[in-house]
Design a protein around this motif. Structure first.
Motif, PDB file in Angstrom:
ATOM      1  N   ASP A  80       0.830  -1.208   0.000  1.00 10.19           N
ATOM      2  CA  ASP A  80       0.000   0.000   0.000  1.00 10.19           C
ATOM      3  C   ASP A  80       0.864   1.257   0.000  1.00 10.19           C
ATOM      4  OD1 ASP A  80      -2.270  -1.545   0.023  1.00 10.19           O
ATOM      5  OD2 ASP A  80      -2.626  -1.351   2.188  1.00 10.19           O
ATOM      6  N   GLY A  81       2.019   1.190   0.685  1.00  8.74           N
ATOM      7  CA  GLY A  81       2.893   2.356   0.754  1.00  8.74           C
ATOM      8  C   GLY A  81       3.569   2.697  -0.556  1.00  8.74           C
ATOM      9  N   ILE A  82       3.879   1.686  -1.366  1.00  7.49           N
ATOM     10  CA  ILE A  82       4.608   1.941  -2.609  1.00  7.49           C
ATOM     11  C   ILE A  82       3.692   2.043  -3.829  1.00  7.49           C
ATOM     12  CG2 ILE A  82       6.641   0.773  -1.709  1.00  7.49           C
ATOM     13  CD1 ILE A  82       6.017  -1.648  -3.270  1.00  7.49           C
ATOM     14  N   LYS A  83       2.424   1.719  -3.640  1.00  6.04           N
ATOM     15  CA  LYS A  83       1.483   1.731  -4.765  1.00  6.04           C
ATOM     16  C   LYS A  83       1.367   3.132  -5.378  1.00  6.04           C
ATOM     17  CE  LYS A  83      -2.191  -0.549  -3.912  1.00  6.04           C
ATOM     18  NZ  LYS A  83      -3.505  -0.909  -3.321  1.00  6.04           N
ATOM     19  N   GLY A  84       1.454   3.203  -6.691  1.00  3.74           N
ATOM     20  CA  GLY A  84       1.211   4.448  -7.408  1.00  3.74           C
ATOM     21  C   GLY A  84       2.333   5.466  -7.352  1.00  3.74           C
ATOM     22  N   LYS A  85       3.519   5.088  -6.860  1.00  6.22           N
ATOM     23  CA  LYS A  85       4.607   6.066  -6.722  1.00  6.22           C
ATOM     24  C   LYS A  85       5.661   5.963  -7.813  1.00  6.22           C
ATOM     25  CE  LYS A  85       3.957   6.816  -1.786  1.00  6.22           C
ATOM     26  NZ  LYS A  85       4.566   6.810  -0.436  1.00  6.22           N
ATOM     27  N   ARG A  86       5.358   5.226  -8.855  1.00  6.51           N
ATOM     28  CA  ARG A  86       6.210   5.165 -10.059  1.00  6.51           C
ATOM     29  C   ARG A  86       7.636   4.677  -9.776  1.00  6.51           C
ATOM     30  NH1 ARG A  86       3.708   7.454 -14.365  1.00  6.51           N
ATOM     31  NH2 ARG A  86       1.890   8.752 -13.920  1.00  6.51           N
ATOM     32  N   TYR A  87       7.737   3.670  -8.938  1.00  6.56           N
ATOM     33  CA  TYR A  87       9.035   3.034  -8.738  1.00  6.56           C
ATOM     34  C   TYR A  87       9.324   2.085  -9.895  1.00  6.56           C
ATOM     35  CZ  TYR A  87       8.671   4.654  -3.879  1.00  6.56           C
ATOM     36  OH  TYR A  87       8.553   5.416  -2.746  1.00  6.56           O
ATOM     37  N   ASP A  88      10.619   1.848 -10.116  1.00  3.65           N
ATOM     38  CA  ASP A  88      11.020   0.866 -11.125  1.00  3.65           C
ATOM     39  C   ASP A  88      11.062  -0.549 -10.560  1.00  3.65           C
ATOM     40  OD1 ASP A  88      11.476   2.919 -13.048  1.00  3.65           O
ATOM     41  OD2 ASP A  88      13.460   3.287 -12.184  1.00  3.65           O
ATOM     42  N   ALA A  89      11.340  -0.654  -9.269  1.00  2.00           N
ATOM     43  CA  ALA A  89      11.489  -1.976  -8.659  1.00  2.00           C
ATOM     44  C   ALA A  89      11.385  -1.849  -7.146  1.00  2.00           C
ATOM     45  CB  ALA A  89      12.837  -2.596  -9.036  1.00  2.00           C
ATOM     46  N   VAL A  90      11.210  -3.002  -6.494  1.00  2.00           N
ATOM     47  CA  VAL A  90      11.247  -3.097  -5.037  1.00  2.00           C
ATOM     48  C   VAL A  90      12.501  -3.872  -4.659  1.00  2.00           C
ATOM     49  CG1 VAL A  90      10.074  -3.950  -2.972  1.00  2.00           C
ATOM     50  CG2 VAL A  90       8.731  -3.096  -4.904  1.00  2.00           C
ATOM     51  N   VAL A  91      13.254  -3.348  -3.699  1.00  2.00           N
ATOM     52  CA  VAL A  91      14.461  -4.013  -3.216  1.00  2.00           C
ATOM     53  C   VAL A  91      14.217  -4.485  -1.786  1.00  2.00           C
ATOM     54  CG1 VAL A  91      16.919  -3.759  -2.683  1.00  2.00           C
ATOM     55  CG2 VAL A  91      15.933  -2.559  -4.661  1.00  2.00           C
ATOM     56  N   GLY A  92      14.415  -5.775  -1.552  1.00  2.00           N
ATOM     57  CA  GLY A  92      14.350  -6.321  -0.196  1.00  2.00           C
ATOM     58  C   GLY A  92      15.762  -6.458   0.331  1.00  2.00           C
ATOM     59  N   LEU A  93      16.120  -5.676   1.331  1.00  2.00           N
ATOM     60  CA  LEU A  93      17.475  -5.647   1.878  1.00  2.00           C
ATOM     61  C   LEU A  93      17.443  -6.172   3.308  1.00  2.00           C
ATOM     62  CD1 LEU A  93      20.488  -4.761   1.880  1.00  2.00           C
ATOM     63  CD2 LEU A  93      19.703  -2.458   2.486  1.00  2.00           C
ATOM     64  N   GLY A  94      17.897  -7.387   3.506  1.00  2.00           N
ATOM     65  CA  GLY A  94      17.875  -7.952   4.852  1.00  2.00           C
ATOM     66  C   GLY A  94      17.867  -9.463   4.827  1.00  2.00           C
ATOM     67  N   GLY A  95      17.304 -10.047   5.895  1.00  2.00           N
ATOM     68  CA  GLY A  95      17.206 -11.493   5.990  1.00  2.00           C
ATOM     69  C   GLY A  95      15.966 -12.023   5.307  1.00  2.00           C
ATOM     70  N   GLY A  96      15.666 -13.289   5.587  1.00  2.00           N
ATOM     71  CA  GLY A  96      14.583 -13.960   4.876  1.00  2.00           C
ATOM     72  C   GLY A  96      13.227 -13.314   5.051  1.00  2.00           C
ATOM     73  N   LYS A  97      12.918 -12.826   6.251  1.00  2.00           N
ATOM     74  CA  LYS A  97      11.608 -12.229   6.487  1.00  2.00           C
ATOM     75  C   LYS A  97      11.405 -10.981   5.638  1.00  2.00           C
ATOM     76  CE  LYS A  97      10.893 -13.979  11.187  1.00  2.00           C
ATOM     77  NZ  LYS A  97      10.680 -13.620  12.616  1.00  2.00           N
ATOM     78  N   ILE A  98      12.433 -10.129   5.597  1.00  2.00           N
ATOM     79  CA  ILE A  98      12.317  -8.894   4.816  1.00  2.00           C
ATOM     80  C   ILE A  98      12.213  -9.212   3.332  1.00  2.00           C
ATOM     81  CG2 ILE A  98      13.444  -6.711   4.231  1.00  2.00           C
ATOM     82  CD1 ILE A  98      12.321  -7.023   7.132  1.00  2.00           C
ATOM     83  N   ILE A  99      13.006 -10.159   2.864  1.00  2.00           N
ATOM     84  CA  ILE A  99      12.967 -10.524   1.449  1.00  2.00           C
ATOM     85  C   ILE A  99      11.599 -11.086   1.083  1.00  2.00           C
ATOM     86  CG2 ILE A  99      13.878 -12.188  -0.230  1.00  2.00           C
ATOM     87  CD1 ILE A  99      16.654 -11.665   0.956  1.00  2.00           C
TER      88      ILE A  99
END
Length: 353
Positions: A80-99
């Protein structure tokens, strides 16, 4: 006309090397994932947060999102936070839960996902599955495979060594999982995807037979590659069959029966795999498993992770209920509790002898 080839979902780029994190901005641009640097980066309050200071100067156009935990609610909030903000990609930086949270959120908003792993605790780095906690316990959700995988070996070495050991347990358990898959094929005619099986087995064998250890870059590279290959094997088969058999059923039983006491995933599945190999009569292989796990500091007996022998027996008895419809050595033997107790006593005796 026969199908001569098939397309295999896999990352566009896999970078496993010391200092890989320093080139994250270049990787995103060079691989045409995000030439603008407009990415949403999901981090935890732990290792990911510490790396934010290091990456902010080279990714000035990125937005950072702190993720509280590995729940489905956190994943939905991120989406919901990233929706509609014209990002190119999502990066998960961390351990398994964050990814896993980033995988689910990226799938929900239709963006490619980049997995930047800060530890090697399990094979979820590249898998087409997000494992998230929910109101009923824990669920597995199908998601696209990450478009890129980045593993900085310098960062991996800085993580607690227990996480590396957990990844070792998860990788070698592939061998037991493939044996279960082939057993189901022989008994029930369940189809086995030969390419997925070969990839997962090769990954497990590479870790099982490597002479190095957690402080060795060569070994860490092999371990990271094995976890990535296992994820791709799951993408090929379309499920977790290449990496999940009786070993994972036993681990899931620990998680469900003792949610406040369960150990790391890889610690539990490594122990489960060694016992499953013993159950199927592969005693030399089981002994090799226990020798390798012990060499890397992993548990080979339940008391090494805080469970009694009787609690282990009860977990094995309960294990088939965790994955209805999956056929493994546990379902094949259909042992009574007393028979499991006898089998465990024999397994423990072979370790102590």
């Amino acid at each position: 006309m026969p199908v001569l080839t098939r397309l295999i979902p896999s990352p566009v780029v896999v970078d496993i090397s010391p200092g890989a994190l320093d080139d994250l901005a270049g990787l995103l641009a060079d691989q045409r994932i995000s030439s603008s640097g407009r990415v949403a980066i999901a981090v935890s309050g732990g290792s990911g947060k510490a790396l934010r200071t290091r990456l902010e100067p080279v990714l000035p156009d990125a937005d950072w999102y702190q993720v509280a935990n590995g729940t489905i609610d956190s994943a939905v909030r991120l989406a919901d936070g990233i929706k509609g903000k014209r990002y190119d990609a999502v990066v998960g930086l961390g351990g398994g839960k964050i990814i896993d949270v980033a995988k689910y959120a990226a799938a929900r908003v239709g963006l490619p996902m980049v997995a930047v792993a800060t530890n090697l605790a399990h094979d979820g780095i590249c898998s087409p599955v997000a494992t998230l906690d929910n109101d009923n316990g824990r669920g597995s959700y199908g998601v696209p495979t990450p478009i890129a995988i980045v593993v900085d070996l310098d960062v991996i070495r800085d993580a607690p060594i227990r996480f590396i050991r957990s990844g070792i347990g998860d990788a070698v358990s592939n061998i037991s999982a493939i044996a279960d898959w082939e057993l189901s094929h022989g008994i029930n005619g369940e189809p086995v995807d030969g390419l997925a099986a070969a990839m997962a087995r090769t990954a497990g064998e590479a870790v099982l037979r490597h002479p190095g250890g957690a402080g060795d870059d060569e070994f860490l590279t092999v371990l990271a590659e094995a976890l990535v290959l296992t994820g791709i094997a799951m993408s090929i088969s379309g499920d977790t069959r290449p990496s999940s058999g009786a070993c994972h059923e036993i681990s899931h039983a620990f998680d469900l029966l003792h949610p406040r006491r369960c150990a790391l995933h890889g610690e539990q599945v490594g122990l489960g795999a060694a016992f499953a190999m013993h159950l199927r009569g592969a005693h030399e292989e089981s002994q090799l498993f226990t020798e390798v796990l012990h060499r890397h500091g992993l548990p080979v007996l339940p008391d090494e992770i805080g469970f009694s022998a009787e609690e282990f027996v009860q977990a094995v008895a309960y294990a088939p209920q965790t994955r209805p419809g999956r056929f493994t050595i546990l379902e094949h033997l259909d042992l009574s509790t007393d028979q499991i107790r006898d089998a465990y006593a024999d397994y423990a005796k072979t370790i102590s002898s």
